[in-house]
Design a protein around this motif. Structure first.
Motif, short mmCIF file in Angstrom:
data_model
loop_
_atom_site.label_atom_id
_atom_site.label_comp_id
_atom_site.label_asym_id
_atom_site.label_seq_id
_atom_site.Cartn_x
_atom_site.Cartn_y
_atom_site.Cartn_z
N GLY A 148 0.82 -1.20 0.00
CA GLY A 148 0.00 0.00 0.00
C GLY A 148 0.86 1.26 0.00
O GLY A 148 1.94 1.29 -0.61
N THR A 149 0.44 2.29 0.71
CA THR A 149 1.21 3.53 0.76
C THR A 149 2.53 3.37 1.53
O THR A 149 3.42 4.21 1.42
CB THR A 149 0.38 4.64 1.43
N ALA A 150 2.66 2.27 2.27
CA ALA A 150 3.92 2.01 2.99
C ALA A 150 5.08 1.80 2.02
O ALA A 150 6.25 1.92 2.40
CB ALA A 150 3.77 0.78 3.89
N PHE A 151 4.75 1.51 0.75
CA PHE A 151 5.79 1.34 -0.27
C PHE A 151 6.57 2.64 -0.47
O PHE A 151 7.74 2.62 -0.87
CB PHE A 151 5.17 0.89 -1.59
N LEU A 152 5.92 3.78 -0.20
CA LEU A 152 6.59 5.07 -0.33
C LEU A 152 7.71 5.23 0.69
O LEU A 152 8.54 6.12 0.58
CB LEU A 152 5.58 6.20 -0.19
N GLY A 153 7.72 4.35 1.70
CA GLY A 153 8.81 4.36 2.68
C GLY A 153 10.15 4.06 2.05
O GLY A 153 11.20 4.33 2.65
N LEU A 154 10.12 3.51 0.82
CA LEU A 154 11.37 3.24 0.09
C LEU A 154 12.13 4.53 -0.18
O LEU A 154 13.35 4.52 -0.28
CB LEU A 154 11.03 2.53 -1.24
N PHE A 155 11.40 5.64 -0.29
CA PHE A 155 12.02 6.92 -0.62
C PHE A 155 12.30 7.79 0.63
O PHE A 155 12.90 8.85 0.51
CB PHE A 155 11.12 7.71 -1.58
N TRP A 156 11.83 7.34 1.79
CA TRP A 156 12.00 8.13 3.01
C TRP A 156 13.05 7.46 3.88
O TRP A 156 12.83 6.42 4.47
CB TRP A 156 10.67 8.23 3.74
N VAL A 157 14.22 8.06 3.95
CA VAL A 157 15.35 7.50 4.70
C VAL A 157 15.18 7.88 6.17
O VAL A 157 15.63 8.95 6.61
CB VAL A 157 16.69 8.00 4.15
N VAL A 167 15.42 16.12 1.17
CA VAL A 167 16.39 16.15 0.07
C VAL A 167 16.71 14.73 -0.40
O VAL A 167 16.75 14.43 -1.59
CB VAL A 167 17.69 16.87 0.50
N LEU A 168 16.94 13.84 0.57
CA LEU A 168 17.23 12.44 0.23
C LEU A 168 16.04 11.77 -0.44
O LEU A 168 16.21 10.92 -1.32
CB LEU A 168 17.63 11.67 1.49
N ALA A 169 14.83 12.18 -0.05
CA ALA A 169 13.62 11.61 -0.68
C ALA A 169 13.57 11.96 -2.16
O ALA A 169 13.20 11.12 -2.99
CB ALA A 169 12.37 12.11 0.04
N ILE A 170 13.93 13.21 -2.49
CA ILE A 170 13.94 13.63 -3.90
C ILE A 170 15.00 12.84 -4.67
O ILE A 170 14.76 12.38 -5.79
CB ILE A 170 14.22 15.14 -4.01
N ILE A 171 16.18 12.68 -4.05
CA ILE A 171 17.27 11.92 -4.70
C ILE A 171 16.85 10.47 -4.91
O ILE A 171 17.08 9.88 -5.97
CB ILE A 171 18.55 12.00 -3.86
N GLU A 172 16.24 9.87 -3.90
CA GLU A 172 15.78 8.48 -4.01
C GLU A 172 14.71 8.32 -5.08
O GLU A 172 14.69 7.34 -5.82
CB GLU A 172 15.23 8.02 -2.66
N LEU A 173 13.83 9.32 -5.18
CA LEU A 173 12.76 9.27 -6.17
C LEU A 173 13.33 9.35 -7.59
O LEU A 173 12.91 8.60 -8.48
CB LEU A 173 11.78 10.42 -5.94
N ILE A 174 14.28 10.24 -7.77
CA ILE A 174 14.92 10.37 -9.10
C ILE A 174 15.65 9.09 -9.45
O ILE A 174 15.55 8.58 -10.58
CB ILE A 174 15.88 11.58 -9.12
N SER A 175 16.43 8.57 -8.50
CA SER A 175 17.20 7.34 -8.76
C SER A 175 16.27 6.17 -9.06
O SER A 175 16.62 5.28 -9.84
CB SER A 175 18.11 7.02 -7.58
N ALA A 247 10.53 -3.98 -3.50
CA ALA A 247 9.07 -4.00 -3.55
C ALA A 247 8.48 -4.81 -2.41
O ALA A 247 7.42 -4.47 -1.86
CB ALA A 247 8.61 -4.55 -4.89
N LEU A 248 9.15 -5.88 -2.04
CA LEU A 248 8.65 -6.74 -0.96
C LEU A 248 8.96 -6.18 0.43
O LEU A 248 8.18 -6.35 1.36
CB LEU A 248 9.26 -8.15 -1.10
N HIS A 249 10.12 -5.52 0.53
CA HIS A 249 10.55 -4.96 1.83
C HIS A 249 11.03 -3.53 1.60
O HIS A 249 12.23 -3.28 1.53
CB HIS A 249 11.67 -5.82 2.42
N PRO A 250 10.10 -2.58 1.49
CA PRO A 250 10.48 -1.21 1.11
C PRO A 250 11.13 -0.38 2.19
O PRO A 250 11.70 0.68 1.90
CB PRO A 250 9.13 -0.59 0.72
N GLY A 251 11.10 -0.78 3.44
CA GLY A 251 11.66 0.03 4.51
C GLY A 251 13.16 0.11 4.46
O GLY A 251 13.86 -0.86 4.13
N HIS A 252 13.74 1.28 4.75
CA HIS A 252 15.21 1.43 4.80
C HIS A 252 15.73 0.91 6.13
O HIS A 252 15.08 1.04 7.14
CB HIS A 252 15.58 2.92 4.67
#
Length: 252
Positions: A148-157, A167-175, A247-252
């Motif tokens: 669900g929306t927890a997948f967005l945690g991939l971009f939140w360090v 700033v890191l979220a933007i970099i992660e999103l671009i990458s 995708a299966l484990h999006p948390g940093h």
């Protein structure tokens, strides 16, 4: 064209390393339409049939003492299965058929492309981009479906200082969105470069003075390309596994 003709008339050495990547009708000549059987589609179909013959027909009569085809099929199966299990964990094993299909198509197409006068479909970005986009869209959809929306945690360090997180979220999103670009260029670029270099050395083989050195260079490059054909399939597949793990484990 005029310069090329003058070079040929003068007896000079004229060869075009990139001509081997031109997509053209496999039967006859003429323009390429959407329904035309081209050299690219022929060799891709041959890669699929070869994979089917190895994995299905080669293991249809399984025995305790395996045949050569069965041994190769079992080795490939175990190799990819271990890769998926080690990177993605037990939860990722259910997606093993997709990863196995991806690996076998790429490695088979790469090896078939090393046959003299063959065409290497994985040297074209049109092929590798489709493969990379398929992986990208699959893992993205899977990430949202599973988390669900927890997948967005991939971009939140979360481990970084709070001030740096946006700033890191933007970099992660671009990458993240650059993934299919790097994924596809790496495969196509390496295959294309290797084949082009072999063609250059083959062109110099026509000159008697440097022919022996050119033949040695061709042999060395061909051996290197055999290694590259496997390594690039492995790299493409292992990156697909890493993206699947995200995708299966999006948390940093």
């Amino acid at each position: 064209m005029a310069t090329e003709a003058q070079g040929e008339e003068a007896g000079g050495l004229v060869f075009h390393p990139m001509d081997q990547f031109i997509v053209e009708p496999f039967f006859g000549e003429g323009a390429v339409a959407w329904y035309t059987i081209t050299n690219a589609t022929f060799w891709m179909a041959l890669a699929v049939l070869t994979t089917f013959a190895l994995l299905v027909l080669g293991t249809s009569r399984r025995s305790i003492i395996p045949t050569r085809m069965q041994s190769v099929a079992e080795l490939a199966y175990g190799f990819v299965y271990k890769m998926v299990e080690d990177i993605c964990g037990k939860e990722g094993v259910k997606y093993f058929p997709y990863i196995m299909t991806l690996f076998m198509f790429i490695v088979t197409a790469n090896f078939l492309g090393l046959i003299p006068t063959a065409f290497s479909p994985t040297s074209h970005f049109a092929v590798t981009v489709v493969l990379a986009l398929a992986v990208f869209l699959t893992v993205t959809v899977l990430g949202f479906v599973k988390n669900g929306t927890a997948f967005l945690g991939l971009f939140w360090v979360a481990s970084a200082p709070l001030a740096l997180r946006p700033v890191l979220a933007i970099i992660e999103l671009i990458s993240y969105f650059v993934r299919p670009v790097s994924h596809s260029i790496r495969l196509a670029g390496n295959i294309m470069a290797g084949h082009a270099v072999i063609k250059v050395f083959a062109g110099f083989a026509a000159i008697a003075v440097i022919s022996p050195a050119s033949i040695v260079a061709i042999t060395a490059m061909y051996g290197l390309e055999v290694l590259v054909a496997f390594i690039q399939a492995y790299v493409f597949t292992i990156l697909a596994c890493v993206y699947l793990k995200d995708a299966l484990h999006p948390g940093h």
